[in-house]
Design a protein around this motif. Structure first.
Motif, mmCIF file in Angstrom:
data_model
loop_
_atom_site.group_PDB
_atom_site.id
_atom_site.type_symbol
_atom_site.label_atom_id
_atom_site.label_comp_id
_atom_site.label_asym_id
_atom_site.label_seq_id
_atom_site.Cartn_x
_atom_site.Cartn_y
_atom_site.Cartn_z
ATOM 1 N N TYR A 53 -7.389 5.234 -7.785
ATOM 2 C CA TYR A 53 -7.344 6.174 -6.678
ATOM 3 C C TYR A 53 -6.112 5.927 -5.818
ATOM 4 C CZ TYR A 53 -12.307 6.323 -7.911
ATOM 5 O OH TYR A 53 -13.489 6.420 -8.578
ATOM 6 N N MET A 54 -5.694 6.942 -5.084
ATOM 7 C CA MET A 54 -4.560 6.857 -4.164
ATOM 8 C C MET A 54 -4.400 8.205 -3.481
ATOM 9 S SD MET A 54 -1.556 7.086 -7.038
ATOM 10 C CE MET A 54 -2.529 6.096 -8.135
ATOM 11 N N LYS A 55 -3.460 8.290 -2.577
ATOM 12 C CA LYS A 55 -3.054 9.572 -2.003
ATOM 13 C C LYS A 55 -1.585 9.749 -2.341
ATOM 14 C CE LYS A 55 -4.542 10.817 1.998
ATOM 15 N NZ LYS A 55 -4.736 10.917 3.457
ATOM 16 N N ILE A 56 -1.244 10.910 -2.905
ATOM 17 C CA ILE A 56 0.140 11.225 -3.249
ATOM 18 C C ILE A 56 0.602 12.337 -2.315
ATOM 19 C CG2 ILE A 56 1.726 12.033 -5.038
ATOM 20 C CD1 ILE A 56 -0.353 11.023 -7.110
ATOM 21 N N VAL A 57 1.692 12.100 -1.611
ATOM 22 C CA VAL A 57 2.232 13.078 -0.673
ATOM 23 C C VAL A 57 3.552 13.600 -1.227
ATOM 24 C CG1 VAL A 57 2.993 13.503 1.693
ATOM 25 C CG2 VAL A 57 1.173 11.825 1.253
ATOM 26 N N ASN B 2 0.339 6.394 -1.378
ATOM 27 C CA ASN B 2 -0.391 5.588 -0.403
ATOM 28 C C ASN B 2 -1.608 4.921 -1.037
ATOM 29 O OD1 ASN B 2 0.989 6.181 2.185
ATOM 30 N ND2 ASN B 2 0.459 8.270 1.605
ATOM 31 N N HIS B 3 -1.706 3.606 -0.863
ATOM 32 C CA HIS B 3 -2.843 2.774 -1.256
ATOM 33 C C HIS B 3 -3.307 2.999 -2.703
ATOM 34 C CE1 HIS B 3 -6.105 0.049 -0.743
ATOM 35 N NE2 HIS B 3 -7.041 0.977 -0.812
ATOM 36 N N PRO C 200 -5.088 13.851 -2.652
ATOM 37 C CA PRO C 200 -5.857 12.625 -2.839
ATOM 38 C C PRO C 200 -6.384 12.535 -4.268
ATOM 39 C CG PRO C 200 -7.145 14.232 -1.613
ATOM 40 C CD PRO C 200 -5.797 14.851 -1.868
ATOM 41 N N LEU C 201 -6.245 11.379 -4.873
ATOM 42 C CA LEU C 201 -6.896 11.071 -6.139
ATOM 43 C C LEU C 201 -8.097 10.234 -5.755
ATOM 44 C CD1 LEU C 201 -4.148 12.074 -7.114
ATOM 45 C CD2 LEU C 201 -4.186 10.286 -8.842
ATOM 46 N N LYS C 202 -9.307 10.803 -5.916
ATOM 47 C CA LYS C 202 -10.523 10.163 -5.424
ATOM 48 C C LYS C 202 -11.705 10.621 -6.268
ATOM 49 C CE LYS C 202 -11.359 13.741 -1.966
ATOM 50 N NZ LYS C 202 -11.563 14.027 -0.564
ATOM 51 N N PRO C 203 -12.872 9.992 -6.084
ATOM 52 C CA PRO C 203 -14.060 10.404 -6.837
ATOM 53 C C PRO C 203 -14.385 11.881 -6.602
ATOM 54 C CG PRO C 203 -14.467 8.336 -5.709
ATOM 55 C CD PRO C 203 -13.148 8.853 -5.208
ATOM 56 N N GLY C 204 -14.850 12.541 -7.638
ATOM 57 C CA GLY C 204 -15.236 13.936 -7.522
ATOM 58 C C GLY C 204 -14.079 14.902 -7.623
ATOM 59 N N THR C 205 -12.913 14.403 -7.990
ATOM 60 C CA THR C 205 -11.725 15.240 -8.145
ATOM 61 C C THR C 205 -10.791 14.536 -9.139
ATOM 62 O OG1 THR C 205 -9.928 16.353 -6.943
ATOM 63 C CG2 THR C 205 -10.643 14.236 -6.077
ATOM 64 N N HIS D 32 0.778 -1.222 0.000
ATOM 65 C CA HIS D 32 0.000 0.000 0.000
ATOM 66 C C HIS D 32 0.814 1.278 0.000
ATOM 67 C CE1 HIS D 32 -3.886 -1.847 0.174
ATOM 68 N NE2 HIS D 32 -3.489 -2.620 1.156
ATOM 69 N N GLN D 33 2.110 1.218 0.088
ATOM 70 C CA GLN D 33 2.891 2.439 0.157
ATOM 71 C C GLN D 33 4.162 2.301 -0.663
ATOM 72 O OE1 GLN D 33 3.032 4.298 3.975
ATOM 73 N NE2 GLN D 33 5.112 4.999 3.636
ATOM 74 N N PHE D 34 4.420 3.313 -1.475
ATOM 75 C CA PHE D 34 5.606 3.321 -2.336
ATOM 76 C C PHE D 34 6.217 4.705 -2.253
ATOM 77 C CE2 PHE D 34 2.422 0.434 -3.826
ATOM 78 C CZ PHE D 34 3.117 -0.731 -4.084
#
Length: 152
Positions: free
Chosen positions: A47-51, A31-32, A99-104, A21-23
């Motif tokens: 989808y994922m979260k990029i920091v 993340n994820h 965050p890469l998620k629905p609605g964005t 889940h993390q790279f």
């Protein structure tokens, strides 16, 4: 015997989750990364979260896979209607999580060369302007319906 096998099961489960889940490369942490699909659909969403832990803006330029075509998308949900627009990049501000998620912003996968099966992981590469290429494993998750725009 049961106790020992239970411990081994949970160690394997949590070590897989921690690894899968993390790279990270340089200043970018992913993340994820996961793909949600609907069996009856000809596309799926990533989808994922990029920091960005760096001090300069970076950009996600593209996603490469050997199992599907990909596009970077910006979407808005207005009065129950989803409006999507292809974008050339996704900006990742410094010292922020994007965050890469629905609605964005998110990724659209299409023209699959394999069947998506819930629970498997598929290799892909995220290409950033500054951080370069980052290898990730997308976990495949089933989405309830085409109209399910929720994210966990």
């Amino acid at each position: 015997m049961f106790y020992r096998s239970s411990i081994i099961f949970f160690i394997l489960l949590f070590s897989k989750l921690a690894i899968a889940h993390q790279f990270q490369k340089n200043h970018i942490n992913i993340n994820h990364p996961h793909i949600k699909f609907v069996t009856s659909s000809d596309s799926a969403a990533g989808y994922m979260k990029i920091v960005n832990m760096g001090f300069e803006t970076d950009r996600l330029l593209k996603v490469l896979t050997n199992f599907a075509d990909t596009e970077l998308i910006d979407s808005q949900i207005n009065n129950g209607t989803v409006i999507t627009e292809k974008v050339d990049f996704i900006e990742i501000p410094p010292q922020k999580a994007k965050p890469l998620k629905p609605g964005t912003h998110h990724i659209i996968f299409s023209n699959f060369s394999i069947e998506f099966i819930e629970g498997i992981s598929l290799e892909g590469y995220l290409i950033f302007e500054k951080a370069g290429e980052i290898r990730v494993l997308f976990e495949i998750e089933n989405q309830k319906s085409v109209n399910d725009h929720t994210e966990h």
